[in-house]
Design a protein around this motif. Structure first.
Motif, PDB file in Angstrom:
ATOM      1  N   PHE A  23     -14.354  -3.994 -48.987  1.00 42.62           N
ATOM      2  CA  PHE A  23     -13.074  -4.205 -49.085  1.00 42.62           C
ATOM      3  C   PHE A  23     -12.166  -3.261 -48.652  1.00 42.62           C
ATOM      4  O   PHE A  23     -12.434  -2.114 -48.561  1.00 42.62           O
ATOM      5  N   ALA A  24     -10.919  -3.600 -48.317  1.00 44.53           N
ATOM      6  CA  ALA A  24      -9.742  -2.583 -47.945  1.00 44.53           C
ATOM      7  C   ALA A  24      -8.390  -3.090 -48.186  1.00 44.53           C
ATOM      8  O   ALA A  24      -8.391  -4.619 -48.060  1.00 44.53           O
ATOM      9  N   TYR A  25      -7.583  -2.379 -48.724  1.00 45.36           N
ATOM     10  CA  TYR A  25      -6.240  -2.890 -48.684  1.00 45.36           C
ATOM     11  C   TYR A  25      -5.638  -2.796 -47.356  1.00 45.36           C
ATOM     12  O   TYR A  25      -5.624  -1.918 -46.757  1.00 45.36           O
ATOM     13  N   ASP A  52     -15.947 -16.569 -39.472  1.00 41.88           N
ATOM     14  CA  ASP A  52     -17.446 -15.811 -39.281  1.00 41.88           C
ATOM     15  C   ASP A  52     -17.322 -14.814 -38.381  1.00 41.88           C
ATOM     16  O   ASP A  52     -16.794 -14.816 -37.304  1.00 41.88           O
ATOM     17  N   ILE A  53     -17.948 -13.595 -38.830  1.00 43.95           N
ATOM     18  CA  ILE A  53     -18.121 -12.369 -38.076  1.00 43.95           C
ATOM     19  C   ILE A  53     -19.513 -12.120 -37.673  1.00 43.95           C
ATOM     20  O   ILE A  53     -19.967 -11.622 -36.761  1.00 43.95           O
ATOM     21  N   GLY A  54     -20.394 -12.457 -38.626  1.00 44.21           N
ATOM     22  CA  GLY A  54     -21.974 -12.038 -38.174  1.00 44.21           C
ATOM     23  C   GLY A  54     -22.222 -10.528 -38.166  1.00 44.21           C
ATOM     24  O   GLY A  54     -22.791 -10.177 -37.134  1.00 44.21           O
ATOM     25  N   TYR A  55     -21.563  -9.715 -38.888  1.00 42.99           N
ATOM     26  CA  TYR A  55     -22.041  -8.254 -38.804  1.00 42.99           C
ATOM     27  C   TYR A  55     -23.059  -7.893 -40.062  1.00 42.99           C
ATOM     28  O   TYR A  55     -22.924  -8.363 -41.158  1.00 42.99           O
ATOM     29  N   SER A  56     -23.912  -7.115 -39.701  1.00 46.33           N
ATOM     30  CA  SER A  56     -24.957  -6.681 -40.634  1.00 46.33           C
ATOM     31  C   SER A  56     -24.499  -5.814 -41.752  1.00 46.33           C
ATOM     32  O   SER A  56     -24.957  -5.721 -42.807  1.00 46.33           O
ATOM     33  N   ASP A  57     -23.608  -4.684 -41.025  1.00 46.74           N
ATOM     34  CA  ASP A  57     -22.911  -3.687 -41.913  1.00 46.74           C
ATOM     35  C   ASP A  57     -21.568  -3.443 -41.634  1.00 46.74           C
ATOM     36  O   ASP A  57     -21.408  -2.542 -40.906  1.00 46.74           O
ATOM     37  N   PRO A  58     -20.777  -4.150 -42.084  1.00 47.24           N
ATOM     38  CA  PRO A  58     -19.406  -4.053 -41.798  1.00 47.24           C
ATOM     39  C   PRO A  58     -18.704  -3.155 -42.355  1.00 47.24           C
ATOM     40  O   PRO A  58     -18.672  -2.794 -43.384  1.00 47.24           O
ATOM     41  N   VAL A  59     -17.768  -2.432 -41.563  1.00 46.55           N
ATOM     42  CA  VAL A  59     -16.642  -1.467 -42.001  1.00 46.55           C
ATOM     43  C   VAL A  59     -15.521  -1.954 -41.895  1.00 46.55           C
ATOM     44  O   VAL A  59     -15.249  -2.489 -40.528  1.00 46.55           O
ATOM     45  N   LEU A  60     -14.406  -1.979 -42.602  1.00 47.15           N
ATOM     46  CA  LEU A  60     -13.051  -2.313 -42.319  1.00 47.15           C
ATOM     47  C   LEU A  60     -12.127  -0.960 -42.568  1.00 47.15           C
ATOM     48  O   LEU A  60     -12.181  -0.270 -43.525  1.00 47.15           O
ATOM     49  N   VAL A  61     -11.472  -0.876 -41.439  1.00 45.39           N
ATOM     50  CA  VAL A  61     -10.403   0.237 -41.510  1.00 45.39           C
ATOM     51  C   VAL A  61      -9.260  -0.300 -41.091  1.00 45.39           C
ATOM     52  O   VAL A  61      -8.857  -0.685 -39.963  1.00 45.39           O
ATOM     53  N   PRO A  62      -8.430  -0.078 -42.170  1.00 41.55           N
ATOM     54  CA  PRO A  62      -6.910  -0.587 -42.096  1.00 41.55           C
ATOM     55  C   PRO A  62      -5.813   0.588 -41.578  1.00 41.55           C
ATOM     56  O   PRO A  62      -6.177   1.714 -41.690  1.00 41.55           O
ATOM     57  N   GLU A  64      -1.474   0.542 -40.693  1.00 45.52           N
ATOM     58  CA  GLU A  64      -0.162  -0.302 -41.154  1.00 45.52           C
ATOM     59  C   GLU A  64      -0.071  -1.356 -40.626  1.00 45.52           C
ATOM     60  O   GLU A  64       0.401  -2.579 -41.206  1.00 45.52           O
ATOM     61  N   LYS A  65      -0.489  -1.687 -39.292  1.00 42.77           N
ATOM     62  CA  LYS A  65      -0.248  -2.690 -38.635  1.00 42.77           C
ATOM     63  C   LYS A  65      -1.547  -3.718 -38.188  1.00 42.77           C
ATOM     64  O   LYS A  65      -1.334  -4.849 -38.458  1.00 42.77           O
ATOM     65  N   TYR A  66      -2.490  -3.265 -38.161  1.00 42.17           N
ATOM     66  CA  TYR A  66      -3.830  -3.843 -37.818  1.00 42.17           C
ATOM     67  C   TYR A  66      -4.978  -3.268 -38.617  1.00 42.17           C
ATOM     68  O   TYR A  66      -4.803  -2.251 -39.321  1.00 42.17           O
ATOM     69  N   LEU A  67      -5.786  -4.215 -38.612  1.00 48.55           N
ATOM     70  CA  LEU A  67      -7.312  -3.726 -39.226  1.00 48.55           C
ATOM     71  C   LEU A  67      -8.438  -3.944 -38.180  1.00 48.55           C
ATOM     72  O   LEU A  67      -8.510  -4.971 -37.446  1.00 48.55           O
ATOM     73  N   LEU A  68      -9.105  -2.839 -38.119  1.00 45.88           N
ATOM     74  CA  LEU A  68     -10.375  -2.949 -37.340  1.00 45.88           C
ATOM     75  C   LEU A  68     -11.526  -3.000 -38.277  1.00 45.88           C
ATOM     76  O   LEU A  68     -11.818  -2.321 -39.331  1.00 45.88           O
ATOM     77  N   ALA A  69     -12.550  -4.113 -38.009  1.00 50.67           N
ATOM     78  CA  ALA A  69     -13.367  -4.372 -38.295  1.00 50.67           C
ATOM     79  C   ALA A  69     -14.864  -4.152 -37.379  1.00 50.67           C
ATOM     80  O   ALA A  69     -14.617  -4.515 -36.118  1.00 50.67           O
ATOM     81  N   TYR A  70     -15.689  -3.251 -37.815  1.00 55.46           N
ATOM     82  CA  TYR A  70     -16.851  -3.188 -36.898  1.00 55.46           C
ATOM     83  C   TYR A  70     -18.183  -3.024 -37.829  1.00 55.46           C
ATOM     84  O   TYR A  70     -18.196  -2.915 -38.876  1.00 55.46           O
ATOM     85  N   ASP A  71     -19.127  -3.283 -36.927  1.00 53.24           N
ATOM     86  CA  ASP A  71     -20.487  -3.375 -37.184  1.00 53.24           C
ATOM     87  C   ASP A  71     -21.313  -2.143 -37.141  1.00 53.24           C
ATOM     88  O   ASP A  71     -21.618  -1.670 -35.994  1.00 53.24           O
ATOM     89  N   LEU A  72     -21.431  -1.559 -38.268  1.00 52.53           N
ATOM     90  CA  LEU A  72     -21.952  -0.072 -38.182  1.00 52.53           C
ATOM     91  C   LEU A  72     -23.447  -0.149 -37.747  1.00 52.53           C
ATOM     92  O   LEU A  72     -24.042  -0.774 -38.555  1.00 52.53           O
TER      93      LEU A  72
END
Length: 336
Positions: A23-25, A52-62, A64-72
């Motif tokens: 989760f991320a605000y 759909d993103i299909g990540y096995s271990d998602p990380v959400l990094v918000p 102010e303007k954008y959110l980066l989601a990556y598969d750790l």
């Protein structure tokens, strides 16, 4: 770096939960991912993005303007605003860390096959502009909210274990601006704020200015670190002081590294969450059947929950958004 939640009264949000969710605000709403999908809800509980993103271990990094989601440990990453996915890409090597600035400038660290590490820097148009190669084990990267400074924390093998190397680079400059090594501590993470950054290690926490000047450093004496969390306002740390885990020491450091809370609590703690506003709460923590808010005067207010239902807590300026397995709702923990 994270944008601070306001006192927005969230309408309860309902979703189909799984055991493993992140989760991320973000932009006044709630972003969440179970790995299969990425969803973004606005404050009124309406789903604005569902993909759909299909990540096995998602990380959400918000930011102010954008959110980066990556598969750790995987190779996928995406950038979202509150209405849509802007880019969806793959790296050639496994991702170990990433961060995004307000304007979309990004850093993504990957591990190469010959155990070398690469920190790629992307500009606000999401094009790669620079790569920093590291010999040592990169364990954390961050970018200042204004996109100006890049921080890389690495573990450097030493005789007795590891040392922590902290390196600061300026965006667009190939020469590093600052580098220092701290002995007998292993870096676990770094968090970039407006005017400086925090580095969390297994045995200490440090607060830096972007010049590299340490404002404060504190060793965690007499405890084994178990949980920690960092925010714009603070660093919250929990360690056990006895082998049974039934007594835990909770430490909270303000952004300048000063210690604002230090107490041994006689309960089993499952997680800790750093405050979004030290005037509202020093920290939150969970046990198997409660969510607990440490008030500025040190008093603790508890909310009973059924076992295992709380997956995450997002502290706000006034209370917190509690993310349960089946939905999220705002709690203000008012004392009756």
């Amino acid at each position: 770096a994270m944008t601070l939640p306001g006192s927005s009264e969230f309408t309860p949000i309902v979703y189909n939960g799984r055991e493993e969710m992140k989760f991320a605000y973000f932009k006044g709403g709630l972003a969440l991912s179970d790995g299969e999908t990425y969803t973004y809800y606005d404050v009124s509980g309406i789903s604005l993005v569902e993909e759909d993103i299909g990540y096995s271990d998602p990380v959400l990094v918000p930011s102010e303007k954008y959110l980066l989601a990556y598969d750790l440990g995987g190779t996928g990453y995406s950038v979202y605003n509150q209405l849509t996915r802007i880019i969806e890409r793959e790296t050639s090597l496994p991702i170990i860390a990433g961060d995004i600035a307000t304007d979309g400038t990004m850093v993504i660290a990957t591990r190469s096959r010959d155990t070398k590490y690469v920190v790629d820097v992307y500009n606000s148009a999401f094009n790669r502009t620079m790569s920093i190669y590291k010999e040592n084990y990169v364990l954390g990267v961050a970018i200042s909210p204004d996109g100006e400074y890049i921080i890389i924390c690495s573990a450097v093998p030493a005789d007795t274990g590891f040392n922590c190397e902290v390196e600061i680079c300026r965006y667009g400059q190939s020469e590093k601006m600052f580098s220092a090594t701290y002995e007998n501590v292993m870096p676990l993470g770094v968090y970039a704020r407006e005017d400086g950054f925090a580095v969390l290690c297994d045995r200490a926490a440090y607060s830096f200015e972007y010049s590299g000047h340490i404002i404060n450093g504190s060793a965690f004496a007499g405890m084994n670190l178990r949980f920690a969390d960092m925010s714009d306002e603070s660093v919250a740390v929990v360690g056990n002081v006895n082998a049974l885990g039934s007594e835990n020491r909770v430490l909270v450091y303000a952004a300048d590294g000063s210690l604002v809370y230090d107490k041994v609590l006689r309960e089993r703690i499952n997680a800790v969450y750093a405050s979004a506003d030290l005037e509202d709460a020093l920290a939150y923590y969970t046990t198997s059947d409660s969510v607990n808010k440490i008030l500025p005067d040190g008093e603790i207010v508890s909310l009973k929950v059924s076992s295992g239902t709380v997956l995450d807590i997002i502290p706000e300026r006034d209370g917190a958004l509690i993310c349960y397995k089946t939905g999220a709702e705002h709690e203000d923990f008012e004392i009756d």
